[in-house]
Design a protein around this motif. Structure first.
Motif, mmCIF file in Angstrom:
data_model
loop_
_atom_site.group_PDB
_atom_site.id
_atom_site.type_symbol
_atom_site.label_atom_id
_atom_site.label_comp_id
_atom_site.label_asym_id
_atom_site.label_seq_id
_atom_site.Cartn_x
_atom_site.Cartn_y
_atom_site.Cartn_z
ATOM 1 N N ALA A 43 0.845 -1.250 0.018
ATOM 2 C CA ALA A 43 -0.075 0.011 0.132
ATOM 3 C C ALA A 43 0.734 1.191 -0.081
ATOM 4 O O ALA A 43 0.658 2.263 -0.830
ATOM 5 N N VAL A 44 1.783 1.238 0.693
ATOM 6 C CA VAL A 44 2.797 2.620 0.802
ATOM 7 C C VAL A 44 3.443 2.806 -0.452
ATOM 8 O O VAL A 44 3.671 3.811 -0.971
ATOM 9 N N ARG A 45 3.860 1.485 -1.115
ATOM 10 C CA ARG A 45 4.657 1.812 -2.488
ATOM 11 C C ARG A 45 3.385 2.336 -3.345
ATOM 12 O O ARG A 45 4.116 3.254 -4.197
ATOM 13 N N ALA A 46 2.310 1.947 -3.300
ATOM 14 C CA ALA A 46 1.335 2.524 -4.380
ATOM 15 C C ALA A 46 1.028 4.048 -4.169
ATOM 16 O O ALA A 46 0.968 4.658 -4.977
ATOM 17 N N GLU A 47 1.174 4.550 -2.806
ATOM 18 C CA GLU A 47 1.033 5.414 -2.623
ATOM 19 C C GLU A 47 2.059 6.550 -2.998
ATOM 20 O O GLU A 47 2.038 7.680 -3.541
ATOM 21 N N ARG A 48 3.407 6.175 -2.766
ATOM 22 C CA ARG A 48 4.441 6.560 -3.193
ATOM 23 C C ARG A 48 4.714 6.945 -4.614
ATOM 24 O O ARG A 48 5.361 7.843 -5.039
ATOM 25 N N VAL A 49 3.968 5.927 -5.232
ATOM 26 C CA VAL A 49 4.109 6.194 -6.957
ATOM 27 C C VAL A 49 3.336 7.589 -7.112
ATOM 28 O O VAL A 49 3.882 8.246 -8.157
ATOM 29 N N ARG A 50 2.251 7.970 -6.589
ATOM 30 C CA ARG A 50 1.424 8.854 -6.896
ATOM 31 C C ARG A 50 1.929 10.366 -5.906
ATOM 32 O O ARG A 50 1.712 11.428 -6.638
ATOM 33 N N ALA A 51 2.624 10.124 -5.216
ATOM 34 C CA ALA A 51 2.921 11.593 -4.426
ATOM 35 C C ALA A 51 4.200 11.242 -3.282
ATOM 36 O O ALA A 51 4.426 10.108 -2.955
ATOM 37 N N VAL A 52 4.745 12.358 -2.997
ATOM 38 C CA VAL A 52 5.859 12.179 -1.760
ATOM 39 C C VAL A 52 4.750 11.818 -0.469
ATOM 40 O O VAL A 52 3.926 12.207 -0.166
ATOM 41 N N THR A 53 5.313 10.647 -0.146
ATOM 42 C CA THR A 53 4.436 9.990 1.012
ATOM 43 C C THR A 53 5.297 9.593 2.351
ATOM 44 O O THR A 53 6.340 9.026 2.601
ATOM 45 N N VAL A 54 4.607 10.261 3.592
ATOM 46 C CA VAL A 54 4.957 9.688 4.840
ATOM 47 C C VAL A 54 4.282 8.804 5.665
ATOM 48 O O VAL A 54 3.042 8.646 5.441
ATOM 49 N N MET A 55 4.844 8.001 6.211
ATOM 50 C CA MET A 55 4.273 6.821 6.850
ATOM 51 C C MET A 55 4.483 6.795 8.355
ATOM 52 O O MET A 55 5.771 7.050 8.771
ATOM 53 N N VAL A 56 3.455 6.839 9.088
ATOM 54 C CA VAL A 56 3.853 7.068 10.618
ATOM 55 C C VAL A 56 3.347 5.466 11.232
ATOM 56 O O VAL A 56 2.370 5.006 10.970
ATOM 57 N N GLY A 57 4.405 5.099 11.884
ATOM 58 C CA GLY A 57 3.612 3.738 12.874
ATOM 59 C C GLY A 57 4.746 3.499 14.166
ATOM 60 O O GLY A 57 5.651 4.484 14.415
ATOM 61 N N ASP A 58 4.350 2.678 14.860
ATOM 62 C CA ASP A 58 5.137 2.438 16.105
ATOM 63 C C ASP A 58 5.309 1.031 16.479
ATOM 64 O O ASP A 58 6.149 0.819 17.712
#
Length: 768
Positions: A479-494
């Motif tokens: 999912a993150v890779r798919a979002e990164r293709v479309r825009a500069v993507t920040v992922m937050v997790g813990d």
């Protein structure tokens, strides 16, 4: 490099002052060569990546000064080049993407049972069908199936779900989860290399390796500045017939504003962000954060608290909810279970006096049983024979509606109540989401390993653009890779389960306040304050820092272009050009240092008295919320049968409204709202809440009138029932909504400090 070049410049200057010209030239040549050698290596490495950056122009200028014997100009350029590189290294020194915590968390040995013998063997020697023993608190070493006894597991490290789960005999267990109960046996179904945890480590390593290298701001501007400088230098040589002119052009064209201004602004931004509780590991991460538009978030520990809390206490008719909690906490104070700890904490918060239990017995997966005041009290699962009663079914339905776990409380094998627990939404989450959108993030996505129902509830409350539940670590990476293709993507997790997705994002952000985890090691940014809204502050700082870096670089290059024209005409020799370039450098550095202060505003300026009021009323909310159930209880009893018990419940509810709730609302109206008017921009900011206060007063008066009429008649009359139910249920819902709105809009403004929980009976408030 900085030390050597500065030393060569200063010692050469001293030699020149005492007329030792040959020694001065020798020292300056040495200082220039100190910079030439590493610069050539940097240029070769960049050209191999098919990228020509600022270093190429610097090398040409260094070599040019040696060829035309302008040695002082050469050493000045060397000092500037070394200083810029040192600043750039400072900005990236803390980069750490080696997933060290993942590897440290993974077990290295396993206890294998062969016959009656227990042997500790290296994890690499475990094969499928081996019988392993997993002790309390240990990490499950490989994938397998439970044998011998029920396993109680903390799977939050993989799923993010904070509540513990039980795995019955024969059920599968994944490696990496923690044994939260008694020891159990595990029949291995895979070796370590094929197990879940090893797959997560590989996934994170692959995701990190796929991340594109960050292009420095200086290199992006050098893409057009470099050919322009070379062209002007060539024209100056051909037109003037002098190599000195060409070198003079290269000297003033040396991109020191790029080499110095950008790193200074970025390092200043990193420093300022760290003061706000945001540790940014590299200047590239700060640059990328400044123009991110998509945010992908985990749920547990990011948008929710990440640990269960008591959300409600249900009592069987004839029993008191507070007494149910006291009994449960008295027994659970002897248990290490995470839900037991939550129940005991809730009792302590309410200042309940706990009894000391005896004959305490804990059965993993079942709960705790103990003797209190000659009665047997059990907290945990409900006996099968008690599951058919109507009250139990109603409690189960209530828990399902609230997506809550249930801790049943029984006395002498008879249920007397239930404690509902769930991982609640962070109080400041709605405000944080609005703040993130205001900071420039136009797409917010939640990825969680939790179930779909609670995930959708959180997404609906916060207004997220997309919610994906039941996500494995591999699903999150996809999912993150798919979002990164479309825009500069920040992922937050813990959690460990978020580490691969953090590595796959353009910028990975870890909620690291609760300690170093694999997510912190795989992330570009770590939030040390456990507050997601600090990410929005960091984005503002990133944009301001990047703005100043660009401003300083462009202004410096513009001045350099003017100097290049002057040098090309022969009016500016190389040494004078180097000194002029130093002046330009000082100017752009001073401008870049503005990143330490200035534009981004963090938080809202509140007076100390206002902050105290916010904490006081927030504490009162916590107290009042526990008592709101009186309204619902009165309505439920009235709906079932308008008898004497219903009148008693109605009287208790009316007394609560008039003696506790209304004084609280009146005090807010008279003290808190006027204090908030100025910082929030006027009385309009609290006008809606004031109108709600008026409706609360109206419904309270109506319930009071009904109560007085019922007291005169000796019972609630049939013609009163419908209106009373509407008032009670309506006021219950209104108060819940009103409390949430005030907490979200006002009380979160003072969230930096521990809340004050005042006692409504006049005793001194306590801090927690």
């Amino acid at each position: 490099m900085v030390v050597l070049t500065v030393a060569a410049l200063l010692l050469g200057g001293l030699a020149w002052l005492v007329h030792w010209r040959a020694m001065a030239d020798g020292l300056w040549i040495a200082g220039t060569l100190v910079a030439v050698v590493p610069s050539l290596a940097w240029v070769v490495a960049a050209l191999r990546r098919r990228r020509a950056g600022v270093d190429l122009l610097a090398v040409l200028a260094l070599i040019g000064t040696l060829l035309v014997h302008e040695y002082i100009a050469g050493v000045l350029i060397a000092v500037m080049l070394a200083t810029g590189r040192a600043l750039d290294a400072t900005a990236t020194r803390r980069a750490s993407h080696d997933l060290r915590a993942l590897l440290e968390h993974a077990p290295r040995f396993a206890r294998c049972r062969i016959g009656d013998t227990m042997t500790v063997i290296p994890l690499a020697d475990v094969v499928a069908e081996d019988l392993l023993f997993v002790g309390p608190g240990e990490v499950v070493p490989v994938d397998g199936r439970v044998e011998g006894a029920v396993a109680v597991l903390d799977e939050s490290v993989l799923t993010g779900e904070s509540l513990q789960v039980e795995r019955a005999i024969g059920e599968p267990v994944r490696s990496g989860v923690v044994n939260a109960g008694s020891g159990f046996e595990l029949r291995a179904s895979a070796n370590a290399e094929q197990s879940t945890y090893a797959g997560i480590v590989r996934l994170a390593e692959q995701a990190g390796a796929e991340s594109a290298p960050i292009v420095r701001l200086a290199d992006r501007y050098a893409a057009w500045f470099l050919p322009l400088a070379l062209l002007m230098s060539g024209v100056a040589w051909l037109a003037g017939g002098s190599a000195v002119r060409a070198v003079a052009v290269l000297v003033v064209a040396t991109p020191c504003p790029l080499l110095l201004a950008a790193p200074v602004a970025i390092v200043s931004g990193l420093s300022r962000a760290s003061r706000q509780g945001v540790v940014i590991r590299s200047g590239g991460a700060l640059e990328n954060l400044g123009h991110a538009t998509t945010l992908v978030m985990d749920k547990t520990g990011t948008l929710t608290m990440g640990r269960p809390v008591v959300v409600d206490i249900l009592a069987v008719p004839g029993h008191d909810a507070t007494e149910v909690l006291r009994l449960a906490a008295s027994v659970d104070q002897m248990s290490p279970h995470v839900l037991a700890e939550t129940i005991v904490t809730e009792a302590a918060t309410r200042n309940l006096e706990l009894s000391v239990p005896t004959e305490v017995v804990e059965q993993p997966g079942r709960g705790v049983t103990a003797t209190l005041d000659h009665r047997t009290v059990a907290v945990g699962k409900l006996a099968q024979e008690c599951a058919g009663s109507g009250w139990v079914r109603a409690a189960v339905n209530r828990a399902a509606l609230d997506s809550a776990a249930i801790a049943w409380v029984s006395v002498d094998d008879v249920p007397v109540g239930a404690v509902l627990l769930r991982d609640p939404l962070r109080r400041n989450a709605p405000r944080t989401v609005r703040r993130l959108r205001a900071a420039g993030l136009n797409r917010l996505v939640m990825l969680t390993g939790d179930r779909a129902a609670p995930a959708r509830e959180v997404g609906a409350v916060l207004g997220l653009d997309e919610v994906c539940a039941d996500q494995s670590p591999a699903d999150k990476v996809t999912a993150v890779r798919a979002e990164r293709v479309r825009a500069v993507t920040v992922m937050v997790g813990d959690g460990v389960n978020d580490a691969p997705a953090l590595a796959a994002a353009t910028v990975g952000v870890a909620m690291g306040a609760r300690g170093a985890t694999a997510s912190s090691e795989a992330a570009d940014i770590v939030l040390t304050t456990d507050r997601l809204d600090r990410l929005a502050d960091a984005m503002d700082i990133a944009r301001w820092s990047r703005h100043l870096a660009v401003q300083s670089a462009v202004a410096g290059m513009a001045l350099s272009l003017v100097a290049m024209v002057v040098a090309a005409l022969g009016w500016l020799p190389p040494a004078a050009g180097a000194l002029l370039q130093e002046g330009i450098d000082v100017a752009v550095i001073l401008n870049a240092l503005r990143a330490l202060r200035g534009n981004p505003s963090v938080g809202m300026d509140l007076s100390g008295d206002t902050v105290h009021l916010l904490r006081r009323f927030a504490g009162e909310h916590d107290q009042l919320r526990d008592t709101l159930t009186l309204l619902r209880d009165a309505a439920d009893r009235l709906a079932a049968r308008p008898d004497k018990s219903a009148l008693d419940a109605l009287q208790r509810a009316s007394t609560f409204l008039t003696e506790q709730l209304l004084p609280h609302e009146h005090a807010e109206e008279a003290e808190l709202y006027p204090a908030l008017a100025e910082p929030l921009g006027g009385t309009e900011a609290t006008a809606t809440m004031s109108r709600t206060h008026a409706e609360i007063q109206r419904l309270t008066d109506r319930i009071g009138t009904h109560t007085a009429l019922a007291e005169v008649a000796g019972s609630v009359q049939p013609d009163q029932v419908d209106d009373l139910l509407a008032c009670l249920y309506g006021l219950y819902a209104l108060l819940h909504l009103h409390f949430l709105q005030e907490e979200e809009n006002y009380f979160t403004l003072a969230d930096d400090e521990p809340a004050v929980r005042p006692q409504l009976d006049g005793r001194q408030p306590v801090r927690q």
